[in-house]
Write an enzyme that holds these catalytic residues in place. Structure first.
Site, short mmCIF file in Angstrom:
data_model
loop_
_atom_site.label_atom_id
_atom_site.label_comp_id
_atom_site.label_asym_id
_atom_site.label_seq_id
_atom_site.Cartn_x
_atom_site.Cartn_y
_atom_site.Cartn_z
N HIS A 140 26.46 23.94 56.97
CA HIS A 140 26.94 24.92 56.02
C HIS A 140 26.83 24.40 54.60
O HIS A 140 27.40 23.38 54.27
CB HIS A 140 28.40 25.24 56.32
CG HIS A 140 28.79 26.58 55.80
ND1 HIS A 140 29.20 26.77 54.52
CD2 HIS A 140 28.78 27.80 56.37
CE1 HIS A 140 29.46 28.05 54.33
NE2 HIS A 140 29.21 28.69 55.44
N LYS A 545 25.35 42.06 53.32
CA LYS A 545 24.77 41.93 51.97
C LYS A 545 23.87 43.12 51.66
O LYS A 545 23.79 43.59 50.53
CB LYS A 545 23.99 40.62 51.85
CG LYS A 545 23.44 40.36 50.45
CD LYS A 545 23.03 38.92 50.27
CE LYS A 545 21.71 38.64 50.96
NZ LYS A 545 20.56 39.18 50.22
#
Length: 878
Positions: A140, A545
């Site tokens: 991440h 998104k």
């Protein structure tokens, strides 16, 4: 609740005081006073004091350049210590009079409920033992905490636990406090930020460290407790070789948009996993050999070891030698390609059988109490982790495969694959998949990108099947995307079935997921290459998104429903793989509620999901907390399998269709259709700066361009830093308001009451709105945004206020999260440390943008520390 508040504040106060001592010792009392003035100003400001807010603002504005970094570090450390105190609250020792936490009792309560509803004990035991839950650990870019510091934080939690014993005398209490002081000083004097970007191998090692320090201990503990709960409820035990939860990884296998993950990196990570597994088992076997000194043994064990006076040690000695050989070979193979010697363990049975032999012998000889100790724990680990620790997934973008196929067909004089229509592609791919001759001559010399795709496929073909999970195709949109990968793998020498998994990410691709899978299942020969369930990955980040979370959530739900229906009709088992992030904008949220809100029939005993970097640390970083989260997964998947929710009523579907339409229109009107939006986004948030920071091995962008070119993680991370949290709620304010304007409030209330999917969405929306803060967002605008764009920020804050009001109306509360005072307490505790960091970050961004600062300058380092601190304080980042 009051008790928890008091204890939490007590722990936070103690840790804060010890940090203050450390800061005073290094930088003097005057500097500590400055920190305290900032903190008290923030606290008073939060209570509505204009004087406090002014004190905070003037104190931050007045900081010299050389004070910015230590001030940022102080508040960053305060927040990390608050996190430790909060984590400890979740697992602290309880008196007999105190109720067990929900996570610890969830399985037993569920089994009682299932029995009351008529499920037979044998059915419950069988279903629990054959659950297939796989948690896929991913790297991440926003997991900014260093491993060194994480270990120190874990040690601090251990000392808090020691301090919790009621019968400590004053000398013992002083000794523990002194240890805490030392650990906090060590953390303060350790640089918290990496100066250089981690490599994919570094990220994989971080994942292995989580297994070594936490999951290795949590797995046997949670299974022991699950077995105890199952036996209490049904009179039956969990079979020895049952592993309801296993682990996979993307670290070192996920090359989507990350040129640093090469075939060589994947090979190295596979070898490191083998090395680490052998090393961990060696430690276990060394301990077992020391303990199992008994002489009495079963005939089967005697037949294996002969007349040894210490039969258990003799059997374990042989296993130890093979584990050493495996570890040595894996280590040597990191630098050169070596054939594996005969002694190297290749199959999990070679690890399990000696352990089982000892276990069964002890039981046969009346020593079950010994067998059921560390030996059983080692067996449970061997079943769960196997010889390879985690199964490595490989992920690549569909466009890379298309480009490779185009180069190949071009070279062979067959035309350009990328220009063919879908049916032409399918016909060609099926022909070649069924053809025994190779497609490519051995002397074919591809360009670099194609060579890398083929090299990765060769690594997949060469690796042991048990070391690999799935080959995931991101941005998949058609059946040919799957067939192309199958053909590339065949060409690279793969002679066994491999799970090739389309990942549907955009709104359009989610809507098309059902037809794509229906096409695949109808193709001749496809099912023979399947061998197992049809796996499909649902993307949460990019769909959100693309369209906002209202439309994305409904598209994800409908896609799953369609896939369940198609696979049922085709009589093929389905495995849905959920690509969730840590944040609401990326499909995150409490796992238990999320699983129970899936469409009926979509879980069916199987569940696969990603666990993102920063959430891995919070959910699995400490053994006790890992245990709680494993319990939640176990109970939720069992419940979703045996008690699936009813399908939504037609009126609810109509409502969601309309809300999704209203939501996507409102979202895109801001994000896609407003020409000023991208420039505002770049001015108001640290998005541009985040790209420069060494936060992960993967670049923040796929390519140059606007919002659509950004990866989902930095897109959300940037808005989280400014507390506008835009991606998580934008669209919902319009969707819900319009439903109320149409007089459909009763239907909304009914949906929230009776439909787990909708209830969970609203709960997660409420959580993110409670963490959002319009005043903080305004502060960034005032400091960073040009006058002509400030109206856009004001408009977005109005929309945020609208979202808050409509959720309050829907939930019938006067304050967000009023029903969860504990969560409110955690948020409130952090705000006194977060507010100064936000103010500081806005100041740092302003100073940084007005001058050229090198990446290792105090200004840039302070900015990075502020990013890390805010991420830690909000507990979810990208």
């Amino acid at each position: 609740m009051a008790d928890i508040d008091a204890r939490l504040r007590e722990d936070v106060h103690l840790l804060g005081e010890l940090l203050g001592n450390t800061i005073r010792e290094q930088r003097g009392a005057e500097f500590l006073d400055k920190i305290e003035r900032i903190r008290k100003g923030a606290k008073a400001g939060r209570r509505g004091s204009a004087e406090g807010a002014e004190q905070l603002s003037s104190s931050v504005d007045g900081l010299e350049d050389d004070e910015l970094l230590p001030v940022a570090r102080a508040f960053n450390q305060f927040l990390n210590l608050a996190n430790i105190a909060e984590q400890y609250q979740l697992m602290h020792r309880r008196d007999d009079a105190q109720p067990l936490p929900f996570e610890s009792r969830v399985l037993s309560e569920l089994l009682d409920r299932l029995k009351a509803e008529g499920h037979q004990p044998e059915t419950l035991a069988r279903q629990l033992s054959k659950l297939e839950i796989e948690l896929v650990l991913t790297a991440h870019p926003t997991e900014v905490a260093r491993r060194t510091l994480i270990q120190k934080y874990d040690a601090i939690a251990t000392q808090l636990a020691a301090l919790d014993h009621r019968d400590l005398n004053s000398a013992e209490r002083a000794q523990i406090t002194s240890r805490l002081q030392r650990l906090i000083a060590e953390a303060w004097h350790t640089e918290e930020i990496r100066r250089i970007r981690p490599t994919p191998v570094d990220e994989a090692k971080w994942g292995f460290a989580v297994i070594e320090h936490s999951l290795w201990h949590a797995i046997p503990n949670y299974l022991r407790k699950a077995d105890h709960v199952l036996h209490a409820a049904t009179g039956l035990h969990l079979p020895l070789e049952s592993a309801p939860i296993r682990f996979a990884s993307w670290m070192g296998g996920d090359r989507d948009g990350n040129p640093n993950v090469t075939a060589a990196v994947t090979r190295e990570v596979l070898l490191l996993a083998r090395w680490m597994a052998a090393d961990l088992y060696l430690r276990d076997v060394d301990n077992l050999a020391a303990e199992l000194s008994m002489q009495q043994a079963s005939d089967a064990l005697r037949a294996s070891v002969g007349d040894s006076a210490e039969p258990y040690r003799a059997e374990l000695k042989r296993l130890r030698e093979r584990l050493r050989a495996t570890r040595n070979w894996a280590n040597a193979s990191l630098t050169e390609t070596l054939p594996a010697p005969e002694a190297v363990l290749r199959d999990n049975r070679e690890l399990l059988d000696p352990l089982l032999l000892c276990f069964q012998s002890l039981h046969e000889c009346g020593m079950g109490v010994i067998a059921d100790g560390p030996l059983l724990d080692c067996l449970r680990r061997a079943v769960t982790f196997g010889l390879f620790l985690v199964r490595l997934d490989v992920r690549q973008d569909s466009t890379r495969h298309c480009a490779a196929m185009t180069e190949i067909t071009d070279y062979l004089g067959l035309g350009r694959y990328e220009e063919w229509d879908e049916q032409t592609r399918i016909d060609f791919l099926l022909r070649e998949l069924n053809n025994r001759r190779p497609l490519l001559p051995s002397y074919f010399k591809p360009a670099a990108d194609t060579a890398e795709v083929l090299a990765t496929c060769r690594e997949v073909a060469a690796a042991p099947a048990a070391s690999l999970g799935s080959y995931v195709i991101s941005m998949a949109g058609s059946a040919s995307d799957v067939l192309a990968v199958q053909l590339l793998l065949k060409e690279s020498g793969l002679q066994r079935p491999m799970r090739v998994v389309p990942l549907f990410e955009t709104l359009a691709d989610l809507d098309n997921a059902g037809p794509v899978i229906e096409t695949l299942l109808g193709l001749p020969g496809y099912r023979s290459r399947l061998q197992g369930p049809q796996e499909v990955m649902i993307g949460y980040s990019d769909s959100a998104k693309d369209a906002g979370t209202t439309a994305a959530a409904w598209a994800q739900y409908r896609a799953q429903e369609k896939l369940v229906e198609i696979c049922r009709e085709q009589q093929v088992e389905l495995l849905l793989f959920h690509g969730r992030g840590g944040t609401v904008g990326r499909g995150g949220g409490p796992a238990h509620a999320a699983i129970l809100s899936q469409p009926p029939g979509s879980v069916a005993g199987r569940f696969r999901t990603t666990e993102q970097g920063e959430m891995i640390r919070f959910k699995f970083g400490l053994p006790d907390i890992a245990e709680q989260n494993l319990n939640l997964y176990l109970a939720a998947v069992l419940e979703a399998t045996l008690l699936p929710p009813p399908p939504p009523q037609p009126a609810w579907r109509t409502m969601m269709d309309q809300m999704a339409s209203d939501g996507v229109s409102a979202y895109r009107a801001v994000v896609r259709e407003n020409p000023e939006f991208v420039e505002y986004f770049r001015q108001a948030t640290p998005e541009q700066e985040l790209g420069r920071l060494p936060l992960g091995s993967r670049p923040a962008k796929r390519r140059e361009g606007g919002v659509e070119s950004l990866r989902a993680i930095p897109w959300i991370f940037a808005w989280t830093q400014t507390r506008l949290m835009l991606p998580a709620w934008l669209g919902w304010e319009a969707a819900l308001s319009k439903a109320l304007e149409r007089g459909e409030g009763e239907v909304l209330a009914q949906m929230r009451e009776q439909w787990p999917f909708f209830r969970t969405r609203i709960d997660m929306l409420e959580m993110v709105l409670a963490k959002a803060d319009a005043d903080i967002a305004r502060l960034y605008d005032e400091r960073l945004v040009t006058a002509e764009l400030q109206h856009l920020g004001a408009h977005l804050r109005d929309l945020l206020s609208q979202a808050c009001n409509v959720v309050l109306g829907l939930t019938g509360q006067t304050q967000l999260l009023a029903h969860s005072p504990e969560t409110l307490e955690f948020i409130s505790l952090r705000n006194a440390y977060l507010d100064p960091l936000h103010l500081l970050q806005a100041e740092l961004l302003s100073r940084s943008r007005n001058r050229e600062a090198s990446l290792d300058s105090p200004l840039e380092l302070a900015l990075l520390v502020s990013v890390a601190g805010i991420a830690a304080g909000l507990r979810n980042t990208g």
